[in-house]
Structures are given as C-alpha cells and as structure tokens.
Design a protein around this motif. Structure first.
Motif, PDB file in Angstrom:
ATOM      1  N   GLU A   1       0.823  -1.205   0.000  1.00 39.81           N
ATOM      2  CA  GLU A   1       0.000   0.000   0.000  1.00 39.81           C
ATOM      3  C   GLU A   1       0.861   1.260   0.000  1.00 39.81           C
ATOM      4  O   GLU A   1       0.598   2.218  -0.752  1.00 39.81           O
ATOM      5  CB  GLU A   1      -0.925   0.002   1.217  1.00 39.81           C
ATOM      6  N   ASP A   2       1.906   1.275   0.807  1.00 43.09           N
ATOM      7  CA  ASP A   2       2.807   2.430   0.870  1.00 43.09           C
ATOM      8  C   ASP A   2       3.559   2.607  -0.448  1.00 43.09           C
ATOM      9  O   ASP A   2       3.689   3.726  -0.963  1.00 43.09           O
ATOM     10  CB  ASP A   2       3.786   2.247   2.027  1.00 43.09           C
ATOM     11  N   ILE A   3       4.054   1.506  -0.993  1.00 41.34           N
ATOM     12  CA  ILE A   3       4.775   1.559  -2.270  1.00 41.34           C
ATOM     13  C   ILE A   3       3.880   2.128  -3.364  1.00 41.34           C
ATOM     14  O   ILE A   3       4.281   3.018  -4.127  1.00 41.34           O
ATOM     15  CB  ILE A   3       5.279   0.156  -2.664  1.00 41.34           C
ATOM     16  N   GLN A   4       2.660   1.638  -3.423  1.00 42.06           N
ATOM     17  CA  GLN A   4       1.736   2.064  -4.463  1.00 42.06           C
ATOM     18  C   GLN A   4       1.359   3.537  -4.311  1.00 42.06           C
ATOM     19  O   GLN A   4       1.262   4.274  -5.298  1.00 42.06           O
ATOM     20  CB  GLN A   4       0.482   1.190  -4.447  1.00 42.06           C
ATOM     21  N   GLN A   5       1.134   3.966  -3.098  1.00 44.11           N
ATOM     22  CA  GLN A   5       0.780   5.368  -2.871  1.00 44.11           C
ATOM     23  C   GLN A   5       1.894   6.294  -3.349  1.00 44.11           C
ATOM     24  O   GLN A   5       1.637   7.311  -4.008  1.00 44.11           O
ATOM     25  CB  GLN A   5       0.504   5.602  -1.388  1.00 44.11           C
ATOM     26  N   LYS A   6       3.136   5.929  -3.052  1.00 44.20           N
ATOM     27  CA  LYS A   6       4.272   6.763  -3.454  1.00 44.20           C
ATOM     28  C   LYS A   6       4.441   6.768  -4.970  1.00 44.20           C
ATOM     29  O   LYS A   6       4.630   7.830  -5.585  1.00 44.20           O
ATOM     30  CB  LYS A   6       5.541   6.246  -2.782  1.00 44.20           C
ATOM     31  N   ARG A   7       4.366   5.609  -5.591  1.00 41.63           N
ATOM     32  CA  ARG A   7       4.562   5.530  -7.043  1.00 41.63           C
ATOM     33  C   ARG A   7       3.466   6.282  -7.789  1.00 41.63           C
ATOM     34  O   ARG A   7       3.732   6.995  -8.772  1.00 41.63           O
ATOM     35  CB  ARG A   7       4.618   4.069  -7.505  1.00 41.63           C
ATOM     36  N   LYS A   8       2.222   6.131  -7.346  1.00 43.37           N
ATOM     37  CA  LYS A   8       1.125   6.827  -8.013  1.00 43.37           C
ATOM     38  C   LYS A   8       1.224   8.334  -7.819  1.00 43.37           C
ATOM     39  O   LYS A   8       0.846   9.112  -8.703  1.00 43.37           O
ATOM     40  CB  LYS A   8      -0.214   6.282  -7.520  1.00 43.37           C
ATOM     41  N   SER A   9       1.742   8.763  -6.679  1.00 44.50           N
ATOM     42  CA  SER A   9       1.962  10.191  -6.453  1.00 44.50           C
ATOM     43  C   SER A   9       2.999  10.740  -7.434  1.00 44.50           C
ATOM     44  O   SER A   9       2.817  11.827  -8.002  1.00 44.50           O
ATOM     45  CB  SER A   9       2.412  10.425  -5.016  1.00 44.50           C
ATOM     46  N   HIS A  10       4.089  10.013  -7.621  1.00 47.73           N
ATOM     47  CA  HIS A  10       5.102  10.430  -8.601  1.00 47.73           C
ATOM     48  C   HIS A  10       4.482  10.529  -9.990  1.00 47.73           C
ATOM     49  O   HIS A  10       4.731  11.481 -10.744  1.00 47.73           O
ATOM     50  CB  HIS A  10       6.261   9.430  -8.633  1.00 47.73           C
ATOM     51  N   TRP A  11       3.680   9.522 -10.355  1.00 49.01           N
ATOM     52  CA  TRP A  11       3.053   9.485 -11.678  1.00 49.01           C
ATOM     53  C   TRP A  11       2.155  10.707 -11.882  1.00 49.01           C
ATOM     54  O   TRP A  11       2.205  11.369 -12.928  1.00 49.01           O
ATOM     55  CB  TRP A  11       2.244   8.193 -11.813  1.00 49.01           C
ATOM     56  N   GLU A  12       1.331  11.006 -10.887  1.00 49.96           N
ATOM     57  CA  GLU A  12       0.415  12.143 -10.987  1.00 49.96           C
ATOM     58  C   GLU A  12       1.173  13.460 -11.080  1.00 49.96           C
ATOM     59  O   GLU A  12       0.764  14.382 -11.802  1.00 49.96           O
ATOM     60  CB  GLU A  12      -0.539  12.167  -9.797  1.00 49.96           C
ATOM     61  N   ASN A  13       2.280  13.577 -10.361  1.00 49.04           N
ATOM     62  CA  ASN A  13       3.095  14.796 -10.440  1.00 49.04           C
ATOM     63  C   ASN A  13       3.675  14.974 -11.840  1.00 49.04           C
ATOM     64  O   ASN A  13       3.675  16.076 -12.391  1.00 49.04           O
ATOM     65  CB  ASN A  13       4.216  14.760  -9.403  1.00 49.04           C
ATOM     66  N   TYR A  14       4.199  13.886 -12.401  1.00 52.40           N
ATOM     67  CA  TYR A  14       4.690  13.947 -13.776  1.00 52.40           C
ATOM     68  C   TYR A  14       3.575  14.453 -14.709  1.00 52.40           C
ATOM     69  O   TYR A  14       3.782  15.370 -15.509  1.00 52.40           O
ATOM     70  CB  TYR A  14       5.116  12.558 -14.244  1.00 52.40           C
ATOM     71  N   LYS A  15       2.416  13.820 -14.621  1.00 52.16           N
ATOM     72  CA  LYS A  15       1.323  14.126 -15.550  1.00 52.16           C
ATOM     73  C   LYS A  15       0.883  15.589 -15.427  1.00 52.16           C
ATOM     74  O   LYS A  15       0.714  16.292 -16.437  1.00 52.16           O
ATOM     75  CB  LYS A  15       0.134  13.194 -15.260  1.00 52.16           C
ATOM     76  N   LYS A  16       0.724  16.050 -14.199  1.00 61.05           N
ATOM     77  CA  LYS A  16       0.232  17.415 -13.975  1.00 61.05           C
ATOM     78  C   LYS A  16       1.257  18.467 -14.374  1.00 61.05           C
ATOM     79  O   LYS A  16       0.937  19.442 -15.064  1.00 61.05           O
ATOM     80  CB  LYS A  16      -0.155  17.588 -12.507  1.00 61.05           C
ATOM     81  N   GLN A  17       2.494  18.262 -13.952  1.00 62.20           N
ATOM     82  CA  GLN A  17       3.518  19.283 -14.153  1.00 62.20           C
ATOM     83  C   GLN A  17       4.067  19.332 -15.587  1.00 62.20           C
ATOM     84  O   GLN A  17       4.618  20.356 -16.001  1.00 62.20           O
ATOM     85  CB  GLN A  17       4.680  19.058 -13.169  1.00 62.20           C
ATOM     86  N   LEU A  18       3.933  18.248 -16.322  1.00 61.89           N
ATOM     87  CA  LEU A  18       4.495  18.218 -17.672  1.00 61.89           C
ATOM     88  C   LEU A  18       3.467  18.491 -18.775  1.00 61.89           C
ATOM     89  O   LEU A  18       3.811  18.502 -19.953  1.00 61.89           O
ATOM     90  CB  LEU A  18       5.146  16.847 -17.942  1.00 61.89           C
ATOM     91  N   GLU A  19       2.227  18.746 -18.415  1.00 62.64           N
ATOM     92  CA  GLU A  19       1.182  18.927 -19.425  1.00 62.64           C
ATOM     93  C   GLU A  19       1.491  20.074 -20.382  1.00 62.64           C
ATOM     94  O   GLU A  19       1.419  19.915 -21.612  1.00 62.64           O
ATOM     95  CB  GLU A  19      -0.174  19.143 -18.748  1.00 62.64           C
ATOM     96  N   ASN A  20       1.809  21.240 -19.852  1.00 64.74           N
ATOM     97  CA  ASN A  20       2.082  22.401 -20.719  1.00 64.74           C
ATOM     98  C   ASN A  20       3.347  22.189 -21.537  1.00 64.74           C
ATOM     99  O   ASN A  20       3.394  22.527 -22.726  1.00 64.74           O
ATOM    100  CB  ASN A  20       2.193  23.669 -19.876  1.00 64.74           C
ATOM    101  N   TRP A  21       4.375  21.639 -20.912  1.00 64.49           N
ATOM    102  CA  TRP A  21       5.636  21.357 -21.611  1.00 64.49           C
ATOM    103  C   TRP A  21       5.403  20.385 -22.759  1.00 64.49           C
ATOM    104  O   TRP A  21       5.913  20.588 -23.869  1.00 64.49           O
ATOM    105  CB  TRP A  21       6.650  20.793 -20.617  1.00 64.49           C
ATOM    106  N   ALA A  22       4.619  19.360 -22.506  1.00 62.80           N
ATOM    107  CA  ALA A  22       4.359  18.361 -23.538  1.00 62.80           C
ATOM    108  C   ALA A  22       3.579  18.970 -24.701  1.00 62.80           C
ATOM    109  O   ALA A  22       3.899  18.729 -25.876  1.00 62.80           O
ATOM    110  CB  ALA A  22       3.590  17.189 -22.940  1.00 62.80           C
TER     111      ALA A  22
END
Length: 380
Positions: free
Chosen positions: A255-276
C-alpha cells in the motif's frame, strides 16, 4: 545521478531471509511461499497462485497448461518483451502479432477478430504499464471461438479493469491464466521472480505438478498420495524460500509503495502537461475502464530524432530515461516468420516511446524541473 530505476527495500527483507534460512526449509514451497500465495489469492481474487522464478517461467507454464502444439497460433502484441513470445515459440506455436492502439501500446482489440483462424489457440493480452487491455472484448472473442486467454500482467500488480457489468476486477484475475513479474524494475520485487495466477479450476491440479518438475510431490506432502513420482512434463519453476521471504517483505508494504509511485506518476502528468503540449509530446492516457498502478510514466515523442535528443540532454544532466521495446515482428529472429502485415502503431511506439525515471525514493520534482527548465525541443 538519477537512475531509471532503484529497487525499494522495506528493511525487513534480510530479516525474513534469515528466518527462512534458520527454519532449515529454503528449497521452496515453505512458509513464505504459502504466505505470499495466500496474500495474492485473498486480496486479488485469483483462484490459485504459484510463485515462480520469473514471469517468463509463469508464461512457459501457461503454454504447457493449454497443451499448445506445433502449428497452433497465439495472438499477442508485437510491442512487448521477448518473454511473452518466447514462452509459446518454445512449444512450437506460430505467433500472430497484433498492432498497438494509436494512443497506447496495448494491442488494438477491435482488430483481433480478423487475426483469428482455425489454428488459433490463445490470445495473450499484455497490460502495458499496468493499464488494462479491453478485457470484455477479449473474453467475448475467446468464448465465441473457444480460445484460452493468458494475461501477461508482468507490469500490472494492483491494477484493475471495470467491465460493462460494472464489476471492478484485478488484472490477472480475468483470463484463464495470468503471469506476473517481481523483477527488480517492478512495483514489488524479489530481484528475479514471478507468479502464475490460475482462474480456471481445470488447470489447478496440473499446474502444481508442472510447477514441481512434473511430479505430484505437493500432493504427497499434503498426505493425498502415499508416494510421489513423475506423472507429467514440467520443470524447476518453483523458487526458493529466500526469494519468497524477500517478496513477503515487499507485500507487507504494498500500500505504501503504491501510494508513493502513483503520487510520482500524478506529479509527472500534472507538471508536464504544458511542456508536452508546447513540444508536441503525448503524455500517457488511462482509459475509463482501467486504473493506474503507478508502474511506469512514459512520454511519446513526435519522432525518433526528438527522442534521441531528449535522451542525450537528460543524460547530460545525469538523469537516465530509457526506451523499449523493439517491435518483435521486425526483430532479427522473427522477421522472416512474421506474416508481413505492417504494424504502423507498434513501429511508431518503437521509435518514439520514452520512459522517465520512476521509483519509490525518486525526487520527482528535480526531474520535472530539469525537463521544463532546460529541455525544449521545438527546434527538432
């Protein structure tokens, strides 16, 4: 340096390994093997699970279980790791490769029926990046044409599919059989390691025999027979208790591993939208019927030149992205065996997909900042 991957350690791995060694039972199918298998069965709805030494082994067991013969055909995506294909080629099967979707590496299920012939024995969907294929379509085709479905869920632990019936099901619990990986690049790991999930009861007894080198030794240890012997084909698919003990330490922290990995994924998606958008780069999508298990964050570049430039610029900043796969239908081994169909989407992903670093301890903001502040590719 920010590597592409760094294995996560909970801190209990060596403790449990020491416990397994002290028990005097380290050859496999002991306490930790049972704990892991029961965890998967109880939490994900698999009818029966068997740990294996790799996902490759699990796929090879599946190929044996469906009695694959020389000349049988197996449909699978071309955009996958070679193990997906090798497991069935080893039994003499002909691989019929399916193209990817235009916007995702998963195979295009709308084109599958045209690939089915009288020789087709199985469909092998690969849930790329832990994102579900459209399993309703696949299972309906399998039922109509009397085919087996073997899910390659190597990347798909703790990811789900919601079908037309509205029921949310764990990936790997839908097909007749499924294979998982616990390689060090996956969400939960045991260095090397895998698992066969069995969802059709007709396979359970034989799977256990194949798992134990073709013997009924497991039944003997349960007291079901008074001696065991060679009763079927099989191999040494059963991992040691040392591997299982390592895996159990990981499962305790899923559960902890998944929460951290999904948080990283969401940060990538949100922060890179304009750049992409600015640089004509596509970010990953999650279909409405699928969930995201945080296994992988990839970008789709507009061409191979742009991807090469991104790789070089990020490596100059000590950030190490990777690309894969090389289309199997055009690989040196299979190019002369492929039926000649052009798989445009698969080839496009081969040239343009790039995976960004994603692991538990990653400082994802540092990677994002380096990409946004120092990497612009409009000139490509």
């Amino acid at each position: 340096m920010i590597p592409f991957n760094k294995p996560y350690l909970s801190g209990k791995e060596t403790e449990y390994i020491s416990d397994a060694v002290a028990s005097g039972k380290i050859s496999g199918n002991g306490k930790y093997t049972q704990k892991c298998q029961e965890y998967f069965e109880n939490n994900f709805g698999f009818k029966k699970t068997l740990l294996t030494t790799s996902c490759t082994d699990a796929l090879e067991m599946a190929a044996i279980l469906i009695d694959l013969k020389v000349g049988d055909e197996v449909i699978m995506p071309s955009y996958t790791f070679v193990s997906t294909s090798n497991a069935f080629v080893l039994r003499g099967a002909k691989i019929v490769f399916a193209d990817s979707l235009p916007n995702h590496p998963n195979m295009d299920c709308s084109k599958l029926e045209s690939l089915i012939t009288s020789k087709t024995k199985a469909i092998v969907p690969v849930h790329y990046a832990g994102v579900a294929c459209d399993m309703d379509v696949i299972m309906e085709l399998a039922k109509e044409h009397n085919l087996f479905v073997i899910e390659d869920a190597a990347q798909a632990i703790d990811s789900y599919y919601t079908g037309k019936d509205g029921i949310k099901k764990a990936l790997g619990s839908i097909g007749h059989l499924a294979a998982f990986s616990f390689h060090e690049t996956k969400n939960i790991i045991s260095g090397e390691g895998g698992m066969l999930a069995i969802n059709d009861e007709q396979f359970i007894e034989r799977a256990e025999i194949i798992w134990e080198k073709g013997t009924n030794r497991s039944a003997f240890f349960r007291g079901e027979v008074d001696k065991y012997g060679w009763v079927d084909i099989g191999s040494s698919f059963l991992p040691s208790e040392i591997i299982a003990a390592f895996l159990w330490a990981q499962l305790e922290n899923l559960e902890d591993i998944q929460q951290k990995r999904k948080s990283h994924w969401e940060n990538y998606k949100k922060q890179l939208e304009n750049w992409a958008l600015k640089n004509e780069i596509q970010l990953p999508i999650i279909p409405d019927y699928a969930t995201n298990n945080g296994h992988m964050f990839f970008i789709k570049c507009k061409n191979i030149e742009q991807r090469t430039e991104i790789i070089n610029k990020l490596k100059s900043k000590n950030i190490h992205p990777v690309f894969h796969y090389i289309s199997l239908h055009s690989s040196p081994y299979y190019i002369d065996k492929h039926d000649g169909r052009i798989l445009n989407n698969t080839d496009n992903f081969t040239d343009t997909l790039l995976r960004l670093p994603l692991f538990y301890e990653l400082d994802v903001k540092e990677v994002i900042n380096e990409i946004i502040d120092g990497v612009s590719y409009n000139e490509t």
